[in-house]
Write a protein that holds these residues in place. Sequence first.
Motif, PDB file in Angstrom:
ATOM      1  N   LEU A 316       0.969  -1.229  -0.068  1.00 33.61           N
ATOM      2  CA  LEU A 316       0.034   0.128   0.106  1.00 33.61           C
ATOM      3  C   LEU A 316       0.869   1.135   0.138  1.00 33.61           C
ATOM      4  CD1 LEU A 316      -2.916  -0.926   2.486  1.00 33.61           C
ATOM      5  CD2 LEU A 316      -2.981  -0.818  -0.009  1.00 33.61           C
ATOM      6  N   ALA A 317       2.022   1.123   0.722  1.00 31.09           N
ATOM      7  CA  ALA A 317       2.701   2.205   0.752  1.00 31.09           C
ATOM      8  C   ALA A 317       3.356   2.797  -0.685  1.00 31.09           C
ATOM      9  CB  ALA A 317       3.938   2.252   1.763  1.00 31.09           C
ATOM     10  N   LEU A 318       3.701   1.395  -1.343  1.00 26.92           N
ATOM     11  CA  LEU A 318       4.331   1.868  -2.697  1.00 26.92           C
ATOM     12  C   LEU A 318       3.490   2.259  -3.761  1.00 26.92           C
ATOM     13  CD1 LEU A 318       6.917  -1.478  -2.682  1.00 26.92           C
ATOM     14  CD2 LEU A 318       7.531   1.169  -2.396  1.00 26.92           C
ATOM     15  N   LEU A 319       2.156   1.811  -3.396  1.00 26.23           N
ATOM     16  CA  LEU A 319       0.961   2.400  -4.299  1.00 26.23           C
ATOM     17  C   LEU A 319       0.714   3.952  -4.252  1.00 26.23           C
ATOM     18  CD1 LEU A 319      -1.823  -0.459  -4.163  1.00 26.23           C
ATOM     19  CD2 LEU A 319      -0.709   0.506  -6.304  1.00 26.23           C
ATOM     20  N   SER A 320       1.429   4.479  -3.004  1.00 26.30           N
ATOM     21  CA  SER A 320       0.623   5.823  -2.878  1.00 26.30           C
ATOM     22  C   SER A 320       1.164   6.696  -3.813  1.00 26.30           C
ATOM     23  CB  SER A 320       1.187   6.313  -1.372  1.00 26.30           C
ATOM     24  OG  SER A 320       2.578   6.223  -1.239  1.00 26.30           O
ATOM     25  N   PRO A 321       2.249   6.705  -4.712  1.00 27.28           N
ATOM     26  CA  PRO A 321       2.401   7.660  -5.492  1.00 27.28           C
ATOM     27  C   PRO A 321       1.334   7.934  -6.617  1.00 27.28           C
ATOM     28  CG  PRO A 321       4.326   6.309  -5.301  1.00 27.28           C
ATOM     29  CD  PRO A 321       3.278   5.749  -4.524  1.00 27.28           C
ATOM     30  N   GLY A 322       0.444   6.742  -6.611  1.00 30.52           N
ATOM     31  CA  GLY A 322      -0.720   7.051  -7.503  1.00 30.52           C
ATOM     32  C   GLY A 322      -0.500   7.322  -8.887  1.00 30.52           C
ATOM     33  N   GLN A 323      -0.908   8.009  -9.850  1.00 29.77           N
ATOM     34  CA  GLN A 323      -0.846   8.068 -11.280  1.00 29.77           C
ATOM     35  C   GLN A 323       0.502   8.317 -11.775  1.00 29.77           C
ATOM     36  OE1 GLN A 323      -3.346  11.074 -12.546  1.00 29.77           O
ATOM     37  NE2 GLN A 323      -5.232  10.137 -12.027  1.00 29.77           N
ATOM     38  N   VAL A 324       1.695   8.585 -10.954  1.00 32.45           N
ATOM     39  CA  VAL A 324       2.859   8.348 -11.107  1.00 32.45           C
ATOM     40  C   VAL A 324       3.475   7.073 -11.857  1.00 32.45           C
ATOM     41  CG1 VAL A 324       5.583   8.822 -10.554  1.00 32.45           C
ATOM     42  CG2 VAL A 324       3.575  10.354  -9.756  1.00 32.45           C
ATOM     43  N   LEU A 325       2.622   6.082 -11.240  1.00 30.81           N
ATOM     44  CA  LEU A 325       2.980   4.774 -11.417  1.00 30.81           C
ATOM     45  C   LEU A 325       2.405   4.218 -12.796  1.00 30.81           C
ATOM     46  CD1 LEU A 325       2.115   3.276  -7.741  1.00 30.81           C
ATOM     47  CD2 LEU A 325       4.635   3.972  -8.888  1.00 30.81           C
ATOM     48  N   THR A 326       2.958   3.501 -13.501  1.00 33.31           N
ATOM     49  CA  THR A 326       2.433   2.694 -14.665  1.00 33.31           C
ATOM     50  C   THR A 326       1.332   1.840 -14.240  1.00 33.31           C
ATOM     51  OG1 THR A 326       3.907   0.821 -14.345  1.00 33.31           O
ATOM     52  CG2 THR A 326       4.560   2.823 -15.739  1.00 33.31           C
ATOM     53  N   ASN A 327       0.399   1.415 -15.327  1.00 29.63           N
ATOM     54  CA  ASN A 327      -0.494   0.469 -14.932  1.00 29.63           C
ATOM     55  C   ASN A 327      -0.164  -0.651 -14.516  1.00 29.63           C
ATOM     56  OD1 ASN A 327      -2.695   2.580 -15.496  1.00 29.63           O
ATOM     57  ND2 ASN A 327      -3.092   1.433 -17.626  1.00 29.63           N
ATOM     58  N   PHE A 328       1.138  -1.283 -15.064  1.00 25.55           N
ATOM     59  CA  PHE A 328       1.604  -2.537 -14.718  1.00 25.55           C
ATOM     60  C   PHE A 328       2.152  -2.786 -13.227  1.00 25.55           C
ATOM     61  CE2 PHE A 328       5.494  -5.023 -14.053  1.00 25.55           C
ATOM     62  CZ  PHE A 328       5.132  -6.419 -14.315  1.00 25.55           C
ATOM     63  N   VAL A 329       2.673  -1.653 -12.706  1.00 25.93           N
ATOM     64  CA  VAL A 329       3.119  -1.424 -11.265  1.00 25.93           C
ATOM     65  C   VAL A 329       1.763  -1.468 -10.507  1.00 25.93           C
ATOM     66  CG1 VAL A 329       4.272  -0.089  -9.710  1.00 25.93           C
ATOM     67  CG2 VAL A 329       5.321  -0.125 -11.840  1.00 25.93           C
ATOM     68  N   VAL A 330       0.778  -0.691 -10.821  1.00 23.26           N
ATOM     69  CA  VAL A 330      -0.419  -0.757  -9.948  1.00 23.26           C
ATOM     70  C   VAL A 330      -0.934  -1.891  -9.925  1.00 23.26           C
ATOM     71  CG1 VAL A 330      -2.702   0.168  -9.812  1.00 23.26           C
ATOM     72  CG2 VAL A 330      -0.827   1.906 -10.525  1.00 23.26           C
ATOM     73  N   CYS A 331      -0.821  -2.669 -11.171  1.00 24.32           N
ATOM     74  CA  CYS A 331      -1.558  -3.970 -11.131  1.00 24.32           C
ATOM     75  C   CYS A 331      -0.533  -4.857 -10.333  1.00 24.32           C
ATOM     76  CB  CYS A 331      -1.445  -4.648 -12.501  1.00 24.32           C
ATOM     77  SG  CYS A 331      -1.982  -6.210 -12.725  1.00 24.32           S
ATOM     78  N   LEU A 332       0.715  -5.111 -10.335  1.00 23.46           N
ATOM     79  CA  LEU A 332       1.352  -5.712  -9.568  1.00 23.46           C
ATOM     80  C   LEU A 332       1.362  -5.553  -8.022  1.00 23.46           C
ATOM     81  CD1 LEU A 332       4.024  -7.714  -9.605  1.00 23.46           C
ATOM     82  CD2 LEU A 332       5.568  -5.681  -9.728  1.00 23.46           C
ATOM     83  N   LEU A 333       1.237  -4.205  -7.547  1.00 24.54           N
ATOM     84  CA  LEU A 333       1.283  -3.939  -6.233  1.00 24.54           C
ATOM     85  C   LEU A 333      -0.069  -4.448  -5.733  1.00 24.54           C
ATOM     86  CD1 LEU A 333       3.167  -0.560  -6.086  1.00 24.54           C
ATOM     87  CD2 LEU A 333       3.776  -2.947  -5.508  1.00 24.54           C
ATOM     88  N   LEU A 334      -1.075  -4.197  -6.275  1.00 21.67           N
ATOM     89  CA  LEU A 334      -2.416  -4.402  -6.048  1.00 21.67           C
ATOM     90  C   LEU A 334      -2.578  -6.165  -5.906  1.00 21.67           C
ATOM     91  CD1 LEU A 334      -4.999  -2.244  -7.888  1.00 21.67           C
ATOM     92  CD2 LEU A 334      -4.525  -2.076  -5.475  1.00 21.67           C
TER      93      LEU A 334
END
Length: 420
Positions: A316-334
């Motif tokens: 969750l902490a790594l997800l916090s940058p939000g839209q700075v992250l790529t869709n792949f990173v968001v998907c991976l962290l989720l």
Amino acid sequence: MQVIENKENFSGSRLCVSATGAAFMDGFVLTSQGFIFLLAQSVFQFSELGLVATAYVLGSFIGSMGFGKIADVYGRAVLFRTVPWFVAALSIAQFVNFSPLSWFISRFLFGLAIGGDSPIAQAMLSENSPKSLRAKRLVLLMTAWFIGAIAAAVCAYMTVKAGLPWEFFAAIPCVIGLILGVARFNAPESVQWLKSKGRIKQAEESRLRLGIEAEEAKHEVKAAHQAALFKPINLKNLAYLSVFWICQAIPVTVLLMFGPVLIGALGTSNFDTDVGQLVLTDSFFLIGSLAAIKIVPHFARRPVILWTFGIMAVSLALLSPGQVLTNFVVCLLLSIYALSYGVQSVLDYVYPAELFPTSIRSTALGILGSVSRVGVFVVTLGFPMAFEGLGVSSVLLIGAAISMFGFVISWLFAPEPSHH
């Protein structure tokens, strides 16, 4: 096998399916809240999303607490058999004289019924399963919850693609309730509950109908008064599990109940992408809970809790940058978060069964369910305000902090059952 008084036998597999239906129904209805908002934006304002979700949680709080107590005093079977029919009727009645107020009331009643059904179904499955199968069957409760969440996302997607009105999607719990009502028809009373009340003859009848061997149906503890809940060891376990469940429930509720809104804020741009992301995330919840079928019976509880809380906090902490992250990173962290939560979540069912005796188990489960819903209540009411006022990054950091708090509390106080 002997048949008692011409009553049909009620197999262990049927009991397992009908009990896990409670978790499936809860997962479907809770997760559907966010999709109903997306499908019916012309009917609901964003500010009403929190109120409608809160109504469900409030009903769950009261139902979990009240029905658990009733089931410990008067038995599990009657409520176990009747709740699904109430849900089926309510899913149709909610559209009569439709208004935001009537919708709020219907969500409250849904929560009352489904929240009350959960501890009863859990107690029924725990108390009527052989010891060798109990942990695996209890794991299936959480697995069913995630299947219900996935089903909600899939049904929402199919509703949109088929051009059906949102009311069609909102009425699907009627079908679930009818199927579950048929599956539970004529279910016998809990063997262990009957024994705890000294009703040995009826317990023997239920044992035969359920196909449980006499050795497996031995009474686990001496019959005890409900005051046993206030013994120091039981109070200590109840206090820890309450914190454990709250730290689990608050972050995941945001993702499950408000998933479409949250994931959209993380950078996705259309309904198909949002639903695909949610289905993938819910699938990892499911994979984690299935993996727990192998993990839970063979590993100590404390390490599982600590590792999963830690991984969830970091994700969750790594997800916090939000839209700075790529869709792949968001998907991976989720997906990492969901996988870890899926493994840990099965302990919601296994842990209480190992720590509380039969005489107070349903009451304890009801209290735990209600306490966890206090945290969820705050989330559902406050999320729209926090989301608009603080933004998605702050919301995710708060979730990470709560998970880390769960890690610290578990490090200090998590018990290790001696008989798992």
